[in-house]
Design a protein around this motif. Structure first.
Motif, PDB file in Angstrom:
ATOM      1  N   ARG A  81       0.794  -1.231  -0.001  1.00  9.39           N
ATOM      2  CA  ARG A  81       0.095  -0.084  -0.009  1.00  9.39           C
ATOM      3  C   ARG A  81       0.801   1.206  -0.152  1.00  9.39           C
ATOM      4  O   ARG A  81       0.688   2.219  -0.551  1.00  9.39           O
ATOM      5  CB  ARG A  81      -0.907  -0.145   1.174  1.00  9.39           C
TER       6      ARG A  81
ATOM      7  N   ARG B 294       4.237   2.451  -4.495  1.00 12.42           N
ATOM      8  CA  ARG B 294       3.577   3.020  -5.631  1.00 12.42           C
ATOM      9  C   ARG B 294       3.245   2.136  -6.735  1.00 12.42           C
ATOM     10  O   ARG B 294       3.223   2.072  -7.811  1.00 12.42           O
ATOM     11  CB  ARG B 294       4.358   4.201  -6.212  1.00 12.42           C
TER      12      ARG B 294
ATOM     13  N   TYR C 137      -7.529   7.326  -9.407  1.00  8.70           N
ATOM     14  CA  TYR C 137      -6.820   7.109  -8.271  1.00  8.70           C
ATOM     15  C   TYR C 137      -7.218   5.856  -7.583  1.00  8.70           C
ATOM     16  O   TYR C 137      -8.357   5.666  -7.229  1.00  8.70           O
ATOM     17  CB  TYR C 137      -6.989   8.251  -7.335  1.00  8.70           C
TER      18      TYR C 137
ATOM     19  N   PRO D 270      -6.018   4.315  -4.297  1.00  3.84           N
ATOM     20  CA  PRO D 270      -5.422   4.239  -2.959  1.00  3.84           C
ATOM     21  C   PRO D 270      -4.993   2.832  -2.538  1.00  3.84           C
ATOM     22  O   PRO D 270      -3.928   2.673  -2.023  1.00  3.84           O
ATOM     23  CB  PRO D 270      -6.259   5.148  -1.981  1.00  3.84           C
ATOM     24  N   HIS D 271      -5.746   1.961  -2.771  1.00  4.98           N
ATOM     25  CA  HIS D 271      -5.575   0.611  -2.140  1.00  4.98           C
ATOM     26  C   HIS D 271      -5.892  -0.526  -3.310  1.00  4.98           C
ATOM     27  O   HIS D 271      -7.005  -0.990  -3.522  1.00  4.98           O
ATOM     28  CB  HIS D 271      -6.562   0.106  -0.806  1.00  4.98           C
TER      29      HIS D 271
ATOM     30  N   THR E 244     -12.078   7.534  -8.249  1.00  2.70           N
ATOM     31  CA  THR E 244     -11.263   6.826  -7.085  1.00  2.70           C
ATOM     32  C   THR E 244     -11.768   5.551  -7.102  1.00  2.70           C
ATOM     33  O   THR E 244     -13.046   5.485  -6.850  1.00  2.70           O
ATOM     34  CB  THR E 244     -11.463   7.648  -6.017  1.00  2.70           C
TER      35      THR E 244
END
Length: 84
Positions: A16, A19, A56, A58-59, A76
């Motif tokens: 996580r 990148r 995006y 994130p996880h 996202t």
């Protein structure tokens, strides 16, 4: 062998905080199939649709997006999402 014995809760923060989500998206855009397949196996993420410019993730765990989905420009995607 030590990597195979490492529990998942020890590996997840490393993935996580790195990148890997960005690496996965850039490999998808540049059509580097060998890198994409390795990251799909590691992350459990599969995007089979057109990739928007501003996305995006994130996880990047357990995300599956079907081939006929149309994603917006600014999106996202959170973990464990299945679309289409």
């Amino acid at each position: 062998m030590a990597f195979a014995r490492t529990p998942p809760h020890r590996i997840n923060p490393w993935i996580r905080n790195s990148r890997l989500g960005d690496l996965y998206l850039s490999a998808l855009r540049s059509r580097r199939t060998s890198i994409v397949r390795i990251l799909e196996l590691l992350l459990g993420t599969q995007l089979h649709c057109a990739i928007p410019r501003r996305i995006y993730i994130p996880h990047p765990f357990g995300i599956v997006v079907g081939q006929h989905c149309k994603l917006g420009e600014e999106i996202t995607l959170m973990q464990q999402v299945t679309l289409g």
